[in-house]
Motif scaffolding. Structure first.
Motif, PDB file in Angstrom:
ATOM      1  N   SER A 314     -32.767 -28.421 -11.184  1.00 43.95           N
ATOM      2  CA  SER A 314     -33.560 -27.775 -10.139  1.00 43.95           C
ATOM      3  C   SER A 314     -32.714 -26.886  -9.232  1.00 43.95           C
ATOM      4  O   SER A 314     -33.244 -26.107  -8.447  1.00 43.95           O
ATOM      5  CB  SER A 314     -34.260 -28.827  -9.262  1.00 43.95           C
ATOM      6  OG  SER A 314     -33.327 -29.484  -8.426  1.00 43.95           O
ATOM      7  N   GLY A 315     -31.403 -26.992  -9.336  1.00 42.11           N
ATOM      8  CA  GLY A 315     -30.532 -26.229  -8.444  1.00 42.11           C
ATOM      9  C   GLY A 315     -30.445 -26.829  -7.060  1.00 42.11           C
ATOM     10  O   GLY A 315     -29.879 -26.228  -6.146  1.00 42.11           O
ATOM     11  N   SER A 316     -30.985 -28.026  -6.871  1.00 42.65           N
ATOM     12  CA  SER A 316     -30.991 -28.684  -5.572  1.00 42.65           C
ATOM     13  C   SER A 316     -29.603 -29.236  -5.267  1.00 42.65           C
ATOM     14  O   SER A 316     -28.989 -29.881  -6.108  1.00 42.65           O
ATOM     15  CB  SER A 316     -32.032 -29.803  -5.583  1.00 42.65           C
ATOM     16  OG  SER A 316     -31.958 -30.576  -4.420  1.00 42.65           O
ATOM     17  N   GLU A 317     -29.113 -29.005  -4.059  1.00 47.29           N
ATOM     18  CA  GLU A 317     -27.799 -29.485  -3.663  1.00 47.29           C
ATOM     19  C   GLU A 317     -27.823 -30.017  -2.232  1.00 47.29           C
ATOM     20  O   GLU A 317     -28.630 -29.567  -1.411  1.00 47.29           O
ATOM     21  CB  GLU A 317     -26.743 -28.382  -3.757  1.00 47.29           C
ATOM     22  CG  GLU A 317     -26.408 -27.949  -5.171  1.00 47.29           C
ATOM     23  CD  GLU A 317     -25.246 -26.980  -5.207  1.00 47.29           C
ATOM     24  OE1 GLU A 317     -24.764 -26.602  -4.110  1.00 47.29           O
ATOM     25  OE2 GLU A 317     -24.828 -26.600  -6.311  1.00 47.29           O
ATOM     26  N   ALA A 318     -26.945 -30.949  -1.951  1.00 49.66           N
ATOM     27  CA  ALA A 318     -26.780 -31.477  -0.593  1.00 49.66           C
ATOM     28  C   ALA A 318     -25.373 -32.023  -0.471  1.00 49.66           C
ATOM     29  O   ALA A 318     -24.727 -32.343  -1.474  1.00 49.66           O
ATOM     30  CB  ALA A 318     -27.809 -32.568  -0.298  1.00 49.66           C
ATOM     31  N   ARG A 319     -24.904 -32.152   0.762  1.00 52.75           N
ATOM     32  CA  ARG A 319     -23.576 -32.704   1.021  1.00 52.75           C
ATOM     33  C   ARG A 319     -23.679 -33.900   1.963  1.00 52.75           C
ATOM     34  O   ARG A 319     -24.520 -33.923   2.861  1.00 52.75           O
ATOM     35  CB  ARG A 319     -22.657 -31.645   1.649  1.00 52.75           C
ATOM     36  CG  ARG A 319     -22.274 -30.528   0.696  1.00 52.75           C
ATOM     37  CD  ARG A 319     -21.389 -29.489   1.384  1.00 52.75           C
ATOM     38  NE  ARG A 319     -21.049 -28.410   0.483  1.00 52.75           N
ATOM     39  CZ  ARG A 319     -20.015 -28.422  -0.358  1.00 52.75           C
ATOM     40  NH1 ARG A 319     -19.209 -29.475  -0.363  1.00 52.75           N
ATOM     41  NH2 ARG A 319     -19.779 -27.410  -1.156  1.00 52.75           N
ATOM     42  N   VAL A 320     -22.826 -34.858   1.726  1.00 49.61           N
ATOM     43  CA  VAL A 320     -22.752 -36.019   2.612  1.00 49.61           C
ATOM     44  C   VAL A 320     -22.016 -35.591   3.878  1.00 49.61           C
ATOM     45  O   VAL A 320     -20.887 -35.097   3.815  1.00 49.61           O
ATOM     46  CB  VAL A 320     -22.030 -37.183   1.929  1.00 49.61           C
ATOM     47  CG1 VAL A 320     -21.825 -38.330   2.913  1.00 49.61           C
ATOM     48  CG2 VAL A 320     -22.805 -37.656   0.707  1.00 49.61           C
ATOM     49  N   THR A 321     -22.659 -35.772   5.016  1.00 47.85           N
ATOM     50  CA  THR A 321     -22.065 -35.341   6.289  1.00 47.85           C
ATOM     51  C   THR A 321     -21.597 -36.513   7.144  1.00 47.85           C
ATOM     52  O   THR A 321     -20.803 -36.318   8.067  1.00 47.85           O
ATOM     53  CB  THR A 321     -23.071 -34.511   7.096  1.00 47.85           C
ATOM     54  OG1 THR A 321     -24.244 -35.309   7.362  1.00 47.85           O
ATOM     55  CG2 THR A 321     -23.486 -33.264   6.329  1.00 47.85           C
ATOM     56  N   LYS A 322     -22.085 -37.723   6.845  1.00 46.46           N
ATOM     57  CA  LYS A 322     -21.747 -38.853   7.707  1.00 46.46           C
ATOM     58  C   LYS A 322     -22.042 -40.159   6.987  1.00 46.46           C
ATOM     59  O   LYS A 322     -22.998 -40.250   6.215  1.00 46.46           O
ATOM     60  CB  LYS A 322     -22.570 -38.777   9.003  1.00 46.46           C
ATOM     61  CG  LYS A 322     -22.349 -39.923   9.976  1.00 46.46           C
ATOM     62  CD  LYS A 322     -23.255 -39.776  11.190  1.00 46.46           C
ATOM     63  CE  LYS A 322     -23.114 -40.942  12.153  1.00 46.46           C
ATOM     64  NZ  LYS A 322     -24.043 -40.805  13.314  1.00 46.46           N
ATOM     65  N   THR A 323     -21.228 -41.172   7.224  1.00 51.40           N
ATOM     66  CA  THR A 323     -21.512 -42.518   6.732  1.00 51.40           C
ATOM     67  C   THR A 323     -22.214 -43.291   7.838  1.00 51.40           C
ATOM     68  O   THR A 323     -21.638 -43.536   8.907  1.00 51.40           O
ATOM     69  CB  THR A 323     -20.223 -43.252   6.330  1.00 51.40           C
ATOM     70  OG1 THR A 323     -19.566 -42.515   5.292  1.00 51.40           O
ATOM     71  CG2 THR A 323     -20.528 -44.654   5.834  1.00 51.40           C
ATOM     72  N   ILE A 324     -23.461 -43.657   7.584  1.00 47.04           N
ATOM     73  CA  ILE A 324     -24.239 -44.380   8.602  1.00 47.04           C
ATOM     74  C   ILE A 324     -23.895 -45.863   8.603  1.00 47.04           C
ATOM     75  O   ILE A 324     -23.657 -46.466   9.645  1.00 47.04           O
ATOM     76  CB  ILE A 324     -25.746 -44.167   8.370  1.00 47.04           C
ATOM     77  CG1 ILE A 324     -26.104 -42.691   8.629  1.00 47.04           C
ATOM     78  CG2 ILE A 324     -26.579 -45.079   9.261  1.00 47.04           C
ATOM     79  CD1 ILE A 324     -27.545 -42.359   8.365  1.00 47.04           C
TER      80      ILE A 324
END
Length: 431
Positions: A314-324
């Motif tokens: 799908s071309g969907s991307e995301a990045r991890v910004t924080k460990t909750i």
């Protein structure tokens, strides 16, 4: 003397050729089957085939010889889903239906003393407790062949042989059976539902910048229950930030109920990945959206100091910004986009990333080339590029697999034929 020498040489050649012919029959080239192709001939086994693939058992079956697969139809697979086994227990249950011996229709009905014990792929993994991965095969009254876990009383419910789907002697046999073989260990691996409310996980999310995603999980039938059930055995959640969810809300409301559930479950993995482990995966993992019929995989890659998530189709991307949070059972990571499973969105759109404006950002068109006074030259054709390799599950990959299987099968046939032709030539030469 010369004639005797020629005769002796011919006899020696014929002797070694006969040995070669026998060796080619005793030592076949190797596995020449493809379980996905075999099951694809009948859509009644589509869910069983998909479950083998999503459980990573397909490759193990295809690389082995002298093997028997006990297949079940789609109706029986629906019963497996209703049992709500943990992902690990579901894999063990399927592996119990792969026997490391060859049993075809004739062999089943001619068992010595009317019974036999077969080691399953589950037993071979070393994860079975004692002999729980061994299958007892017995011929019951009326000639019916039954499969049951080793050690269970004969009066216990059994799974019965129905018909043969494919028999390739001493390579692979695929047989249809009436039900799934049930064994206590699989049931024990499935954690009991937690007595507390399924809102426990949602409360954890809502207090750490994931209130929008937590609200969607709580409001969507089946999502909260699946997350909570998975949390008992280990869970990793990739929670889109509130701004990402807000930008996606209107689109989410236009999805069908099934698509909404899949999208929410696509952000969870039924395994605990600590922050250190997460950076070492660099590959695909099954999400909570994966079931016995469809595989919704998420790619996790280490991108420098960050972790990038993507759905290649799908071309969907995301990045991890924080460990909750990251404890011994649950890890929750904040991400900067809503992930879209390619199997659901068909590659038509990427993730909705955090942006000051909800309107999509498009790449500017390239500036026009400056005008020149020289005469226009004919357009040159672009240089040919290397063709990308097909994905493992693509039709072209299947064609290549089928071609490879065909070559392997041909090699089994060609060797004896070639030897026979040489024998024929030597016979005439010596005659």
């Amino acid at each position: 003397m010369a004639f005797a020498g020629i005769l002796s040489d011919c006899t020696t050649v014929l002797f070694f050729l006969v040995l070669l012919l026998g060796a080619s029959r005793l030592y076949p080239v190797g596995a020449s089957h493809n379980i996905t192709t075999i099951l694809s001939t009948n859509q009644d086994f589509s869910e069983f085939s998909a479950a083998l693939n999503s459980s990573n058992l397909t490759a193990e079956i295809d690389r082995r010889t002298t093997i028997t697969v006990l297949a079940v139809d789609n109706g029986v697979m629906a019963q497996l889903r209703s049992r709500r086994l943990s992902p690990e227990a579901a894999v063990h249950s399927l592996a119990l239906h792969v026997l490391l011996d060859y049993f075809d229709d004739a062999k089943l009905h001619s068992l010595t003393a009317g019974s036999a014990l077969a080691t399953s792929l589950f037993q071979a993994t070393g994860q079975a407790k004692e002999s729980s991965g061994i299958v007892n095969i017995t011929v019951r009254l009326g000639g019916r062949v039954a499969f049951s876990p080793y050690g269970t009383p004969e009066a216990s419910p059994a799974v019965f042989y129905q018909k043969s789907i494919l028999e390739s002697p001493y390579d692979i046999a695929v047989l249809q059976v009436s039900a799934l073989i049930s064994f206590p260990m699989a049931e024990a691996e499935t954690p009991a539902p937690a007595p507390e409310s399924a809102h426990g996980l949602a409360d954890l999310l809502s207090k750490n910048g994931c209130d929008g995603f937590a609200s969607l999980v709580t409001a969507t039938a089946g999502a909260a229950r699946t997350y909570q059930r998975s949390a008992d055995g280990g869970l990793t959640v990739f929670c889109p930030a509130d701004k990402s969810v807000a930008a996606f809300t209107s689109r989410f409301k236009n999805l069908t109920a099934e698509a909404q559930l899949v999208l929410l479950l696509y952000h969870g993995v039924a395994k605990h990945y600590s922050e250190n482990v997460l950076k070492t995966i660099n590959g695909e993992v099954n999400t909570l959206a994966t079931d016995g019929t469809k595989s919704f995989d998420l790619t996790i890659m280490n991108d420098g100091d960050a972790v990038k998530l993507s759905s290649s189709s799908s071309g969907s991307e995301a990045r991890v910004t924080k460990t909750i949070t990251d404890d011994d059972r649950i890890a929750v990571y904040l991400i900067d986009a809503v992930l879209l499973p390619g199997e659901l969105f068909n590659g038509s759109a990427g993730a909705v990333a955090v942006a000051p404006s909800p309107s999509p950002v498009t790449s500017p068109a390239p500036p026009p080339a400056p005008a020149t006074k020289s005469a226009p030259s004919p357009k040159s054709k672009p240089a040919p590029t290397s063709e990308p390799a097909p994905a493992p599950d693509s039709p072209r990959a299947d064609q290549r697999n089928n071609a490879a299987s065909g070559m392997a099968s041909w090699s089994l046939f060609a060797a004896p034929v070639a030897v026979a032709l040489v024998l024929w030539g030597e016979w005439h030469l010596c005659g």
